[in-house]
Enzyme design. Sequence first.
Site, mmCIF file in Angstrom:
data_model
loop_
_atom_site.group_PDB
_atom_site.id
_atom_site.type_symbol
_atom_site.label_atom_id
_atom_site.label_comp_id
_atom_site.label_asym_id
_atom_site.label_seq_id
_atom_site.Cartn_x
_atom_site.Cartn_y
_atom_site.Cartn_z
ATOM 1 N N ASP A 308 32.607 -74.632 65.257
ATOM 2 C CA ASP A 308 33.654 -73.556 65.878
ATOM 3 C C ASP A 308 33.364 -73.332 66.618
ATOM 4 O OD1 ASP A 308 34.540 -74.285 63.550
ATOM 5 O OD2 ASP A 308 34.178 -72.411 62.612
ATOM 6 N N ASP A 309 33.607 -72.032 67.683
ATOM 7 C CA ASP A 309 34.098 -72.028 69.036
ATOM 8 C C ASP A 309 33.608 -72.037 70.362
ATOM 9 O OD1 ASP A 309 33.564 -69.898 66.162
ATOM 10 O OD2 ASP A 309 31.490 -69.227 66.415
ATOM 11 N N HIS A 359 41.228 -71.100 66.636
ATOM 12 C CA HIS A 359 40.285 -70.769 65.641
ATOM 13 C C HIS A 359 40.449 -69.079 66.547
ATOM 14 C CE1 HIS A 359 36.644 -69.676 63.398
ATOM 15 N NE2 HIS A 359 35.314 -69.556 64.474
ATOM 16 N N HIS A 363 38.037 -64.360 69.070
ATOM 17 C CA HIS A 363 37.374 -64.302 67.657
ATOM 18 C C HIS A 363 37.291 -63.192 67.054
ATOM 19 C CE1 HIS A 363 33.885 -65.508 65.139
ATOM 20 N NE2 HIS A 363 33.960 -66.837 65.458
ATOM 21 N N HIS A 450 28.472 -75.020 63.879
ATOM 22 C CA HIS A 450 29.367 -74.457 65.751
ATOM 23 C C HIS A 450 28.417 -75.663 66.778
ATOM 24 C CE1 HIS A 450 29.700 -71.491 62.652
ATOM 25 N NE2 HIS A 450 29.685 -70.908 63.758
#
Length: 484
Positions: A308-309, A359, A363, A450
């Site tokens: 993620d991210d 995503h 965020h 991540h």
Amino acid sequence: MRIHPLVPSLLLLGTLSFTAACSSGPGGPSGSAGASSARPGPTPDPSPVRSVDPSKIKGLKIVSDSSENTSCPFATSYPDVPGAEAMTAAMKKYVERRLATFRSESAACEGGTGGTEGVELNISHQFLVASGDVLGVRLSTHDPSGAGSGLSATTYWYDGKAGAYRTAPGLVADDSRGAFLGALKDRLKGREGVDAAALDDTLSDPASRAAVLDDMAFTADGGLRVDFDRGDVGVPAAGALTVTLSKETVTPWLSAFGKRVQRQTVTPSRSLDLGATHIPTQAVPTHTASGDDDTDCKRVRCVALTFDDGPAVPETATLLTHLARYRARATFFTVGQNVAAHPDLVRAAARAGNEIGNHSWNHPDLTTLSRGQVVSQLNRTSAAIKAATGKAPTLFRPPYGAVNPRVRAATRLSPVLWDLDTEDWKYRDADKVARTVIDKVRRNDVVLLHDIHPTSVAAVPQILRTLTARGYHFVTVSHLRATL
């Protein structure tokens, strides 16, 4: 913490399709003040700033941090541009201070002693101008635990010619401050919620004036737009206020730096030169998938690693090299503002046979947004992914794993949660992250990691080596779903 990855949707994924419905490409959302549905940020008026394509900024690095703890949710980002070290330091100081305060005041965060829980901190960035010898960035903060609406914004400026960081008031010449402030007062007085006497006091006091004149940027036609946070110059009920001074009005009052910012905003140069002595070049992996994955997860042990991210520099490139070495495929749930900055890394990930998922743009907890805001967050990111890879995503991971019926109804993307949370955002220890996966993983698990954390990327070779020896195959989420 184990979260069930929505097993009933495994059989339904093949019936889902997605068509990105977005009014602008990846260059627009990253720099356009017209994207009103992307919280956080001030409410725009009809005078948007010009869009900036961050992928053209050589050596750009996005500094990101986040948690996946729904009781202690935070996500922060700011840009690090070669040559603008003093400006980067100012943004870093602000972000770290806000994050430290947030974590200390939240009872649910590690070390927190306050009473708030589940309140989200979100700090996102937007490029205002990156041209010639000037750089401008707006940091937008959403922190409901603070005063007023919890929304605030600050613009940061860098003068490459002087090699100096500037605050927003530096756009105006010192000897023109009186005329500039007088024009602001004239346009604010009479507006609902603005008290003339209180306004005079605020703009007359140097400290108060600096605090409220911290968000200024030029519009595409050269006017100067001044945004005031809610409660800055009016009662909170009146909301945020904006004053836009025309180019003809404001130009005589600008400082030499302000005039260069105005010129580079209206007619951008083709390049940015802030006088950096060294601009790092990021090597982009060139691994190419040999073909479609024919792994049958009904017959062999499979695991879906998800990251993620990102994308992040240089972490994502390093991760892609690790995955290619073991012929492993993974799923990247990317943040839109980072995709806009590094589309080459997203292309490289897709070219190597990995899956690119959505995503959100910056965020936020999607369950706290309106339907329109959810649509904007997801569609803008899908558009950026499609622009980078030629293919729109079919999956999305809601930040913090927070999803509800309103979020589901706002998109045709299929939500993906996880089975195994490594908590790598909390434990920046490569060996601990690797041992968590190795010791706890089960067949067909979706694992949360991540790629913005160097320690998480450093854990991947040990994970791949050990689990490969145990007979595991590393597949994308869509492949796992399709073959179960």
